[in-house]
Design a protein around this motif. Structure first.
Motif, mmCIF file in Angstrom:
data_model
loop_
_atom_site.group_PDB
_atom_site.id
_atom_site.type_symbol
_atom_site.label_atom_id
_atom_site.label_comp_id
_atom_site.label_asym_id
_atom_site.label_seq_id
_atom_site.Cartn_x
_atom_site.Cartn_y
_atom_site.Cartn_z
ATOM 1 N N VAL A 120 0.836 -1.194 0.000
ATOM 2 C CA VAL A 120 0.000 0.000 0.000
ATOM 3 C C VAL A 120 0.877 1.253 0.000
ATOM 4 C CG1 VAL A 120 -1.863 -1.184 1.241
ATOM 5 C CG2 VAL A 120 -0.166 0.143 2.531
ATOM 6 N N ARG A 121 0.345 2.312 -0.548
ATOM 7 C CA ARG A 121 0.976 3.618 -0.414
ATOM 8 C C ARG A 121 0.308 4.326 0.751
ATOM 9 N NH1 ARG A 121 1.413 5.084 -5.342
ATOM 10 N NH2 ARG A 121 3.677 4.880 -5.425
ATOM 11 N N HIS A 123 0.065 7.589 2.749
ATOM 12 C CA HIS A 123 0.381 9.013 2.621
ATOM 13 C C HIS A 123 0.576 9.694 3.975
ATOM 14 C CE1 HIS A 123 -0.524 9.061 -1.708
ATOM 15 N NE2 HIS A 123 -1.486 8.221 -1.411
ATOM 16 N N TYR A 181 -10.249 1.590 3.690
ATOM 17 C CA TYR A 181 -9.704 2.899 3.349
ATOM 18 C C TYR A 181 -10.088 3.946 4.390
ATOM 19 C CZ TYR A 181 -9.241 0.656 -1.210
ATOM 20 O OH TYR A 181 -8.926 -0.213 -2.218
ATOM 21 N N GLN A 190 -5.549 11.661 0.862
ATOM 22 C CA GLN A 190 -5.895 10.255 0.980
ATOM 23 C C GLN A 190 -4.841 9.573 1.833
ATOM 24 O OE1 GLN A 190 -5.656 8.003 -2.646
ATOM 25 N NE2 GLN A 190 -7.271 6.600 -2.033
ATOM 26 N N GLU A 193 -3.551 3.870 -0.162
ATOM 27 C CA GLU A 193 -3.847 3.481 -1.537
ATOM 28 C C GLU A 193 -3.295 2.079 -1.763
ATOM 29 O OE1 GLU A 193 -2.582 4.842 -6.084
ATOM 30 O OE2 GLU A 193 -1.985 6.060 -4.350
#
Length: 239
Positions: A120-121, A123, A181, A190, A193
């Motif tokens: 996952v990214r 942030h 999410y 966000q 991701e």
């Protein structure tokens, strides 16, 4: 093991699968007295014999999300450290730990559960953590549970205090839809991701997990390679 996040969630497990996916394992050791006590506390006041499994799964979600402190530093990644009972004893951990405990707790009340892994990214991480991780793409663990005829992906990870410090809205779970999410934060950012899906596993695939950690986040591991670097606090780094 399954293949993608897009896998149909309506596939009903066979009877022998249900038995297997509620059994205790070396990592999901829900027959351990420590896990039993954790579950008993989380479900205090609930009659398990008549309760809807959804209500049990939701209560256990919040017990794991907020009862085990989310901390990435000084985390034990040894086989012993990734057992559900050890995670309770330690009182802290990150996604790899909290997903194990949640899956074990759900199995203890007869809810089929598995471990699920993705890249996952993220942030919302501190600069120090990104330097150890090597950017903002993380190897990530969550759980999947079978409720009311469907498999749901569940992430009982970031506790309320940490979310407040990082300006995030805590991720909720209603037992009827995926909990994946985090909502956008106050600045419209966000927080998570999903990039690559590694599928479901009946138990912790230890060598697979550690192989990913060594390959993707070598600076994040301690000198023994069985834990994460110490000397930090994700809460302190929120500022």
């Amino acid at each position: 093991m399954t293949d993608t996040l897009a896998e149909a969630v309506s596939v009903q497990p066979a009877a022998d699968d249900l038995d297997r996916l509620t059994a205790a394992t070396d990592f999901l050791d829900h027959e351990h007295e420590t896990v039993k006590a954790f579950v008993d506390k989380a479900l205090k006041g609930i009659d398990r014999s008549t309760a809807d499994p959804i209500d049990l799964a939701v209560a256990l979600y919040y017990a794991v999300r907020d009862g085990i402190h989310y901390e990435v530093y000084g985390a034990d990644l040894s086989p012993q450290g990734l057992k559900a009972s050890s995670i309770i004893d330690g009182g802290k951990g990150f996604c790899l730990h909290k997903s194990v405990l949640y899956a074990a707790a759900c199995r203890s009340v007869g809810i089929p559960a598995r471990l699920h892994y993705s890249d996952v990214r993220n942030h919302l991480a501190s600069d120090r953590l990104r330097s150890y991780i090597g950017g903002d793409v993380f190897f990530h663990g969550l759980a999947t549970v079978y409720l009311d005829g469907q498999w749901l992906k569940v992430t009982p990870v970031f506790n309320k205090l940490l979310c407040r410090l990082y300006g995030m809205t805590p991720l909720e779970f209603d037992g009827r839809s995926d909990s994946l999410y985090h909502p956008f934060d106050g600045q419209g950012r966000q927080s998570m991701e999903f990039l690559t899906d590694h599928g479901d596993f009946d138990d912790v695939p230890y060598e697979f997990v550690m192989g990913n950690m060594r390959r993707k986040h070598p600076k994040f591991l301690d000198s023994d390679g069985t834990g994460t670097v110490s000397g930090g606090s994700l809460a302190d780094e929120a500022a």
